[in-house]
Scaffold this active site. Structure first.
Site, PDB file in Angstrom:
ATOM      1  N   ARG A   1       3.892   2.794   8.407  1.00  0.00           N
ATOM      2  CA  ARG A   1       3.116   1.580   8.669  1.00  0.00           C
ATOM      3  C   ARG A   1       3.445   1.108  10.080  1.00  0.00           C
ATOM      4  O   ARG A   1       4.600   1.204  10.518  1.00  0.00           O
ATOM      5  CB  ARG A   1       3.465   0.476   7.665  1.00  0.00           C
ATOM      6  CG  ARG A   1       2.787   0.639   6.315  1.00  0.00           C
ATOM      7  CD  ARG A   1       1.258   0.479   6.389  1.00  0.00           C
ATOM      8  NE  ARG A   1       0.598   0.637   5.110  1.00  0.00           N
ATOM      9  CZ  ARG A   1       0.001   1.747   4.673  1.00  0.00           C
ATOM     10  NH1 ARG A   1      -0.016   2.833   5.425  1.00  0.00           N
ATOM     11  NH2 ARG A   1      -0.593   1.774   3.487  1.00  0.00           N
TER      12      ARG A   1
ATOM     13  N   HIS B   1      -5.013   6.641  11.506  1.00  0.00           N
ATOM     14  CA  HIS B   1      -4.653   6.452  10.087  1.00  0.00           C
ATOM     15  C   HIS B   1      -5.296   7.531   9.206  1.00  0.00           C
ATOM     16  O   HIS B   1      -5.985   7.221   8.236  1.00  0.00           O
ATOM     17  CB  HIS B   1      -5.040   5.047   9.604  1.00  0.00           C
ATOM     18  CG  HIS B   1      -4.255   4.623   8.397  1.00  0.00           C
ATOM     19  ND1 HIS B   1      -3.852   3.340   8.163  1.00  0.00           N
ATOM     20  CD2 HIS B   1      -3.796   5.339   7.325  1.00  0.00           C
ATOM     21  CE1 HIS B   1      -3.180   3.258   7.023  1.00  0.00           C
ATOM     22  NE2 HIS B   1      -3.136   4.481   6.493  1.00  0.00           N
TER      23      HIS B   1
END
Ligand code: NAP
Length: 309
Positions: free
Chosen positions: A224, A272
Site C-alpha cells: 500500500r 496498481h
C-alpha cells in the site's frame, strides 16, 4: 434461499454476474443475487469492494457476512456501521499474480538492467552478483508475502521475512518485532513491502528506517502506498541511499500526472496491477464463504478489526 447484495459497484457487476452464477452452481448454492435492494433488512450477505457506494451498513440487520473482493480492507475496516463479520479476498490466482510481479521486478533489479542503457556502449565488464549473493527482505509474511518469499528462496535469493507475530517458514529467515525489523532492514539489498495498511504500518518506511537499509538498496512496493513516507523516499533517492524503487500503489490513485515519481529516472511506476482480483476465482471464494455461512461454519479469511487486517 439466501439473498445476496452485490454492492461492489455497477462496473464490477458486469464482470461478476456470470462468474458468481457459475460458482454458485458449482458449489450447489441456490441464492438470489441482486446489484441493488430496497429492502436491506432481507439481505443475508453483501459482496463488497472498497469503491462501493454503500457506506452505511446499519439497515442490513440480517446480514451474516460482508465479503470483500479485495485483499486489503483498510478503507472501511473501521467503519462503525459495519458490525457484521467481514472476510477479505485470498485466492490462488491473486497470489500467483503477486508472486509473478515480485519475482519479475526483483529479477529486473537483480540483473541491474539500469546499468545497460540502450546507447550503443558495450558494457561487458560488469559482473552482476548471483541471486545467492543478493539478500532480499519481505516485510509481511501473510498469504502474499509467504508465497513471494518462497518463490524468491527457490531462485536462491537469501530471503528474510518479517511479520507481527513470530513465524517459522522453511528456507526463510523469519523475524518479528522492532528488533527483528532492524535486522531485516540491515541486510535488505532488495526490500519488498507486502504489509497491510494499518495504524502501525503507516509510514513504516520513514526517513530513519530508509537509512537502516544498505546504501543503494532497491524498494519494491506492491503493498500500500502509505507504507512509505513519500518525501523521505524521494530524499533518499536523491542522495543515493535508495538506488531504485518500483511502486505499484500510492497514497492517491491514480497517481497524479505531475507527481515526481512519474518522471524520476530511478522510479518505476506501475498502476496498481500487481495482483488484481479475477472474477472466476474470486467468485469461488465468495461461494465457499456463503456455503460456510449457511452451514454455520467459520468464514475463510476473516478480518480481525482490532488488528485492522
Ligand atoms: P495478510 O495475509 O493479512 O498478511 C499480512 C502480513 O503482514 C502478516 O504476515 C502480518 O503479520 C503482517 N503484518 C501486519 N501488520 C504488521 C505489523 N504491524 N508489523 C509486522 N508485520 C505486520 O495479507 P496478504 O493477503 O498477504 O496481503 C498483504 C497486502 O498486500 C494487502 O493488505 C494489500 O494491502 C496488498 N495487496 C496489494 C495488491 C496489489 O495489486 N498491489 C493486491 C493484493 C493485496 P502476522 O503474520 O503476524 O499476522
Amino acid at each position: 434461499m439466501p439473498k445476496i447484495l452485490f454492492a461492489a459497484g455497477p462496473a464490477l457487476w458486469a464482470d461478476y454476474r456470470a462468474a458468481l452464477a457459475a460458482a454458485f452452481a458449482e458449489a450447489g448454492i441456490k441464492a438470489t443475487i441482486t446489484p441493488e435492494t430496497t429492502t436491506p433488512a432481507e439481505i443475508d450477505y453483501i459482496i463488497y469492494a472498497p469503491a462501493s457506494p454503500l457506506t452505511d451498513f446499519t439497515a442490513f440487520t440480517r446480514c451474516k457476512a460482508v465479503l470483500n473482493l479485495w485483499a486489503g480492507v483498510e478503507k472501511f475496516v473501521h467503519n462503525p456501521t459495519l458490525t457484521q463479520p467481514l472476510a477479505r479476498m485470498v485466492n490462488p490466482e491473486l497470489t500467483e499474480s503477486m508472486v509473478e510481479y515480485v519475482v519479475g521486478h526483483t529479477l529486473r533489479h537483480h540483473l541491474q538492467m539500469a546499468d545497460y542503457p540502450q546507447d550503443g556502449v558495450w558494457r561487458n565488464h560488469l559482473l552482476p552478483p548471483l541471486a545467492r549473493e543478493r539478500p532480499v527482505t519481505v516485510l509481511g509474511l501473510g498469504a502474499l508475502g509467504q508465497a513471494a518469499a518462497r518463490a524468491l528462496a527457490q531462485l536462491n535469493f537469501p530471503v528474510t521475512g518479517w511479520s507481527r507475530t513470530p513465524r517459522t517458514l522453511p528456507g526463510i529467515s523469519c523475524l518479528s518485532g522492532d528488533t527483528g525489523l532492524g535486522q531485516a532492514l540491515a541486510t535488505a539489498q532488495i526490500l519488498i513491502l507486502l504489509l497491510p495498511l494499518t495504524a502501525d504500518t503507516t509510514n513504516l518506511m520513514n526517513a530513519d528506517r530508509l537509512t537502516r537499509l544498505p546504501r543503494g538498496a532497491v524498494i519494491l512496493n506492491p503493498g500500500r502506498g502509505a507504507l512509505i513516507d513519500d518525501d523521505a523516499l524521494l530524499a533518499a533517492l536523491a542522495t543515493g541511499q535508495i538506488g531504485q524503487a518500483t511502486l505499484d500503489v500510492f497514497r492517491t490513485e491514480p497517481l497524479p500526472p505531475d507527481h515526481p515519481y512519474w518522471a524520476h529516472p530511478n522510479v518505476t511506476v506501475t498502476p496498481h496491477i500487481a495482483a488484481d482480483t479475477r472474477p472466476a476465482s474470486a467468485a469461488r471464494v465468495i461461494a465457499e464463504n456463503i456455503r460456510r455461512g449457511e452451514a454455520g461454519a467459520p468464514l475463510l479469511y476473516p478480518v480481525d478489526r482490532a488488528r485492522g487486517y
